[in-house]
Scaffold this active site. Structure first.
Site, PDB file in Angstrom:
ATOM      1  N   THR A 126       0.847  -1.202   0.000  1.00 14.65           N
ATOM      2  CA  THR A 126       0.000   0.000   0.000  1.00 14.65           C
ATOM      3  C   THR A 126       0.881   1.251   0.000  1.00 14.65           C
ATOM      4  OG1 THR A 126      -1.751  -1.118   1.205  1.00 14.65           O
ATOM      5  CG2 THR A 126      -1.737   1.275   1.374  1.00 14.65           C
ATOM      6  N   GLY A 127       0.402   2.299  -0.668  1.00 18.40           N
ATOM      7  CA  GLY A 127       1.111   3.578  -0.603  1.00 18.40           C
ATOM      8  C   GLY A 127       1.378   4.143  -1.986  1.00 18.40           C
ATOM      9  N   ASP A 183       6.241  -4.042  -1.424  1.00 14.19           N
ATOM     10  CA  ASP A 183       5.639  -2.965  -0.626  1.00 14.19           C
ATOM     11  C   ASP A 183       6.664  -1.866  -0.352  1.00 14.19           C
ATOM     12  OD1 ASP A 183       3.814  -1.513   0.846  1.00 14.19           O
ATOM     13  OD2 ASP A 183       3.599  -2.969   2.469  1.00 14.19           O
ATOM     14  N   LYS A 210       6.699   0.777   9.052  1.00  6.42           N
ATOM     15  CA  LYS A 210       5.627   0.863   8.067  1.00  6.42           C
ATOM     16  C   LYS A 210       4.333   1.274   8.783  1.00  6.42           C
ATOM     17  CE  LYS A 210       5.107  -2.252   5.030  1.00  6.42           C
ATOM     18  NZ  LYS A 210       4.738  -1.096   4.166  1.00  6.42           N
ATOM     19  N   GLY A 211       3.375   1.699   7.976  1.00  8.58           N
ATOM     20  CA  GLY A 211       2.077   2.057   8.551  1.00  8.58           C
ATOM     21  C   GLY A 211       1.715   3.515   8.379  1.00  8.58           C
ATOM     22  N   GLY A 212       2.574   4.253   7.647  1.00  8.91           N
ATOM     23  CA  GLY A 212       2.248   5.653   7.367  1.00  8.91           C
ATOM     24  C   GLY A 212       0.897   5.774   6.674  1.00  8.91           C
ATOM     25  N   GLU A 228      -0.692  -5.392   5.813  1.00 11.13           N
ATOM     26  CA  GLU A 228       0.630  -5.517   5.171  1.00 11.13           C
ATOM     27  C   GLU A 228       1.424  -6.653   5.824  1.00 11.13           C
ATOM     28  OE1 GLU A 228       1.213  -0.895   3.699  1.00 11.13           O
ATOM     29  OE2 GLU A 228       2.026  -1.472   5.633  1.00 11.13           O
TER      30      GLU A 228
HETATM   31  C1  5RP Z   1       1.339   2.057   4.331  1.00 11.32           C
HETATM   32  C2  5RP Z   1       2.805   1.856   4.317  1.00 11.32           C
HETATM   33  C3  5RP Z   1       3.568   2.390   3.150  1.00 11.32           C
HETATM   34  O1  5RP Z   1       4.307   1.359   2.590  1.00 11.32           O
HETATM   35  C4  5RP Z   1       4.476   3.490   3.608  1.00 11.32           C
HETATM   36  O2  5RP Z   1       3.706   4.460   4.303  1.00 11.32           O
HETATM   37  C5  5RP Z   1       5.212   4.137   2.448  1.00 11.32           C
HETATM   38  O3  5RP Z   1       4.312   4.851   1.665  1.00 11.32           O
HETATM   39  P1  5RP Z   1       4.773   5.711   0.410  1.00 11.32           P
HETATM   40  O4  5RP Z   1       5.190   4.752  -0.659  1.00 11.32           O
HETATM   41  O5  5RP Z   1       3.529   6.494   0.048  1.00 11.32           O
HETATM   42  O6  5RP Z   1       5.892   6.607   0.851  1.00 11.32           O
HETATM   43  O7  5RP Z   1       3.398   1.293   5.207  1.00 11.32           O
HETATM   44  O8  5RP Z   1       0.759   1.603   5.532  1.00 11.32           O
END
Ligand code: 5RP
Length: 218
Positions: free
Chosen positions: A28-29, A81, A94-96, A103
């Protein structure tokens, strides 16, 4: 190169790690969104995907990529991911995007975790990025007290409910020198669903986007 261009670069590079004919684990992201768009171009060469969030599922489905329920899948050869931080040993925060629980579930199904990130995500020690923790609502206050006792400053992520109906607490001010131990510790507190330290499920390989090209970290 902009950060978005670096994300697109590693999104493309991750296609080389997709096993033809297989089901692909999809994270995700914004970086993974680039990967999903590339995956769409080879969708006839894969069996489908297992997705780690409602958002990724929607994007996969919009591209016509079949999405399997995780319960229907015993194993996937690779999970692709992003990360909010990654250290030189492949440990990640992770988890932003609040998708950490799903995940970790899909990462657990995978034989290999390929992390895709722009080079700004590489750190010596995890913790500058606030650590996300998914918490059952009833346990919010107690878990926040425990996180403060660890030396962090916990903050409820306002207005966010996860795909699983839970809350996210973000913890700043931690210096995570022992990611495996901290992951195991926080994970067993009552009411914690998932802590955003991915040490047990660390990256097998990281594709880092740099202005000079894709750098591989094993
Ligand atoms: C989502 C996540 C994403 O992998 C993480 O936040 C990185 O996101 P991005 O690719 O937008 O920088 O852990 O829960």
């Amino acid at each position: 190169m902009t950060q978005d261009e670096l994300k697109a670069l590693v999104g493309r590079a991750a296609i080389d790690h997709v096993v033809p004919g297989s089901i692909v684990g999809v994270g995700t992201g914004s970086t993974v969104n680039c990967f999903i768009d590339e995956l769409a171009k080879i969708k006839d060469r894969i069996a489908g995907a297992v997705s780690s969030s409602v958002k990724s599922t929607e994007r996969l489905v919009a591209h016509g990529i079949p999405v399997f329920d995780a319960n229907e899948v015993e194993s996937v050869p690779v999970y692709i991911d992003g990360a909010d931080e990654i250290d030189h040993r492949g440990h990640m925060i992770k988890g932003g995007g609040a998708a950490l629980t799903r995940e970790k579930i899909v990462a657990d199904l995978a034989q290999r975790f390929v992390c895709i990130a722009d080079a700004s995500k590489l750190v010596d020690t995890l913790g500058a990025f606030p650590l996300p923790v998914e918490v059952i609502p009833m346990a919010r206050a107690q878990v926040m007290r425990r996180l403060a006792a660890l030396g962090g400053t916990p903050r409820l992520r306002e207005g966010v409910i996860t795909d699983n109906g839970n809350l996210i607490v973000d913890v700043s001010g931690l210096r995570i020198t022992e990611p495996l131990a901290m992951e195991a510790d926080i994970n067993q507190w009552p009411g914690v669903v998932t802590v955003g330290i991915f040490a047990r499920h660390r990256a097998s390989l990281c594709l880092l986007g740099t202005p000079e090209g894709v750098r591989q970290l094993n």
